[in-house]
Design a protein around this motif. Sequence first.
Motif, mmCIF file in Angstrom:
data_model
loop_
_atom_site.group_PDB
_atom_site.id
_atom_site.type_symbol
_atom_site.label_atom_id
_atom_site.label_comp_id
_atom_site.label_asym_id
_atom_site.label_seq_id
_atom_site.Cartn_x
_atom_site.Cartn_y
_atom_site.Cartn_z
ATOM 1 N N ASP A 1 -8.046 -3.393 6.095
ATOM 2 C CA ASP A 1 -8.349 -2.278 5.186
ATOM 3 C C ASP A 1 -8.651 -1.001 5.953
ATOM 4 O O ASP A 1 -8.343 0.100 5.497
ATOM 5 C CB ASP A 1 -9.548 -2.626 4.290
ATOM 6 C CG ASP A 1 -9.186 -3.610 3.191
ATOM 7 O OD1 ASP A 1 -8.001 -3.651 2.801
ATOM 8 O OD2 ASP A 1 -10.088 -4.342 2.727
ATOM 9 N N ALA A 2 -9.273 -1.147 7.126
ATOM 10 C CA ALA A 2 -9.659 0.021 7.924
ATOM 11 C C ALA A 2 -8.505 0.545 8.772
ATOM 12 O O ALA A 2 -8.600 1.634 9.352
ATOM 13 C CB ALA A 2 -10.849 -0.330 8.819
ATOM 14 N N GLN A 3 -7.412 -0.209 8.847
ATOM 15 C CA GLN A 3 -6.284 0.168 9.697
ATOM 16 C C GLN A 3 -5.527 1.361 9.117
ATOM 17 O O GLN A 3 -5.038 1.316 7.989
ATOM 18 C CB GLN A 3 -5.335 -1.018 9.850
ATOM 19 C CG GLN A 3 -4.113 -0.757 10.712
ATOM 20 C CD GLN A 3 -4.449 -0.563 12.174
ATOM 21 O OE1 GLN A 3 -5.315 -1.258 12.710
ATOM 22 N NE2 GLN A 3 -3.755 0.358 12.827
ATOM 23 N N ALA B 1 -1.164 -5.758 6.775
ATOM 24 C CA ALA B 1 -1.828 -4.500 6.414
ATOM 25 C C ALA B 1 -1.056 -3.740 5.342
ATOM 26 O O ALA B 1 -1.626 -2.911 4.627
ATOM 27 C CB ALA B 1 -2.006 -3.623 7.656
ATOM 28 N N LYS C 1 0.837 -1.183 0.000
ATOM 29 C CA LYS C 1 0.000 0.000 0.000
ATOM 30 C C LYS C 1 0.881 1.246 0.000
ATOM 31 O O LYS C 1 1.867 1.322 0.728
ATOM 32 C CB LYS C 1 -0.912 0.007 1.229
ATOM 33 C CG LYS C 1 -2.012 -1.038 1.161
ATOM 34 C CD LYS C 1 -2.957 -0.865 2.331
ATOM 35 C CE LYS C 1 -4.164 -1.775 2.178
ATOM 36 N NZ LYS C 1 -5.116 -1.588 3.262
ATOM 37 N N PHE D 1 -9.641 -9.175 6.770
ATOM 38 C CA PHE D 1 -9.270 -8.258 5.687
ATOM 39 C C PHE D 1 -9.976 -6.919 5.833
ATOM 40 O O PHE D 1 -9.408 -5.871 5.516
ATOM 41 C CB PHE D 1 -9.607 -8.882 4.335
ATOM 42 C CG PHE D 1 -8.635 -9.947 3.894
ATOM 43 C CD1 PHE D 1 -7.743 -10.515 4.795
ATOM 44 C CD2 PHE D 1 -8.603 -10.381 2.579
ATOM 45 C CE1 PHE D 1 -6.848 -11.490 4.397
ATOM 46 C CE2 PHE D 1 -7.704 -11.350 2.169
ATOM 47 C CZ PHE D 1 -6.826 -11.910 3.080
ATOM 48 N N SER D 2 -11.216 -6.942 6.333
ATOM 49 C CA SER D 2 -11.949 -5.695 6.549
ATOM 50 C C SER D 2 -11.243 -4.836 7.591
ATOM 51 O O SER D 2 -11.113 -3.610 7.435
ATOM 52 C CB SER D 2 -13.381 -6.006 6.993
ATOM 53 O OG SER D 2 -14.083 -4.817 7.283
ATOM 54 N N ASP E 1 -0.988 -5.806 -0.468
ATOM 55 C CA ASP E 1 -2.233 -5.614 -1.192
ATOM 56 C C ASP E 1 -3.118 -6.851 -1.001
ATOM 57 O O ASP E 1 -2.730 -7.816 -0.341
ATOM 58 C CB ASP E 1 -1.980 -5.307 -2.677
ATOM 59 C CG ASP E 1 -1.261 -6.443 -3.402
ATOM 60 O OD1 ASP E 1 -1.209 -7.581 -2.876
ATOM 61 O OD2 ASP E 1 -0.737 -6.194 -4.502
ATOM 62 N N HIS E 2 -4.317 -6.818 -1.579
ATOM 63 C CA HIS E 2 -5.293 -7.900 -1.366
ATOM 64 C C HIS E 2 -4.736 -9.249 -1.828
ATOM 65 O O HIS E 2 -4.883 -10.263 -1.124
ATOM 66 C CB HIS E 2 -6.589 -7.587 -2.112
ATOM 67 C CG HIS E 2 -7.672 -8.587 -1.867
ATOM 68 N ND1 HIS E 2 -8.420 -8.618 -0.710
ATOM 69 C CD2 HIS E 2 -8.121 -9.629 -2.640
ATOM 70 C CE1 HIS E 2 -9.293 -9.608 -0.766
ATOM 71 N NE2 HIS E 2 -9.127 -10.239 -1.930
ATOM 72 N N ARG F 1 -2.191 -10.630 0.600
ATOM 73 C CA ARG F 1 -2.810 -11.188 1.795
ATOM 74 C C ARG F 1 -3.435 -12.555 1.509
ATOM 75 O O ARG F 1 -3.295 -13.494 2.294
ATOM 76 C CB ARG F 1 -3.883 -10.243 2.322
ATOM 77 C CG ARG F 1 -3.361 -8.918 2.826
ATOM 78 C CD ARG F 1 -4.529 -8.008 3.167
ATOM 79 N NE ARG F 1 -4.101 -6.649 3.408
ATOM 80 C CZ ARG F 1 -4.923 -5.604 3.466
ATOM 81 N NH1 ARG F 1 -6.231 -5.804 3.306
ATOM 82 N NH2 ARG F 1 -4.463 -4.397 3.676
#
Length: 252
Positions: free
Chosen positions: A186-188, A151, A4, A182-183, A154-155, A158
């Motif tokens: 993503d929010a981290q 984190a 990221k 994963f949610s 990328d998706h 993971r």
Amino acid sequence: MALKPEPTAPFHSVQYALRVLETVSKHGNGVPDAQISRETGLPTGHLASLLLTLRREGYVEQVSDGAYVIGASLLLLGSGAARRQALEDRLQHTLTELRDSVGAAVYLSRYADGEVSVTQVADGPLTPAVNEWVDFRSSAHASAVGKCLLAQLDHDGRRDHISRHRTARLTSRTITSEKILFSQLDAQSATVPVLDLQEYAVGTVCAAVPLTAGSAAGSLALSLPVGDAHRLREAADTLSRRAAPVLLSLAL
């Protein structure tokens, strides 16, 4: 595996620090802070704090006329085996100081070749390291270190990791759902420490902050016995503030 792009606060500090070190290196006889400010474009207020950190870590020294020159720690980082050993020793010294500052065991880790690796630990009789009762490589979904590293992937990165290391339930608090995990990742926020509240081991709480240098994902973490959980937030904030010297050592 792509990382990221969101930068961390420690990473920005390292960019500034490298800019300052480049400027000081160009002036073998020393350079005053006002000139460093002009050449780097850094405000004097920010520069003063940065120079203080660089002096404390031994990367620059202030001579009798107030000018700054390259310090002993930077001179040690030459090349080859000597450089690697000097870097490892410098990192261990920094981690030990950080351990004493936060009053907790401290861990340096990285994500390389698809695996979580804890590369250095600073612990002690009063700050014992967490008992690795499950291999950290197999428990990234449950540990602060692992979640912090995941984190930064990328998706696809993971998914690749989880396909090789199933999300086993280690405690009653462990997240085993890939969707929920994963949610949360993503929010981290990259500027907020990742927490592990007895997800990896009953009786232990942990926090981790990202150390992203180039394409490498890394993390700086700490662990505390659950009886000291009330200190976790403050210790994690200190960890985040003190991450820049560690990342600077890695960058050099």
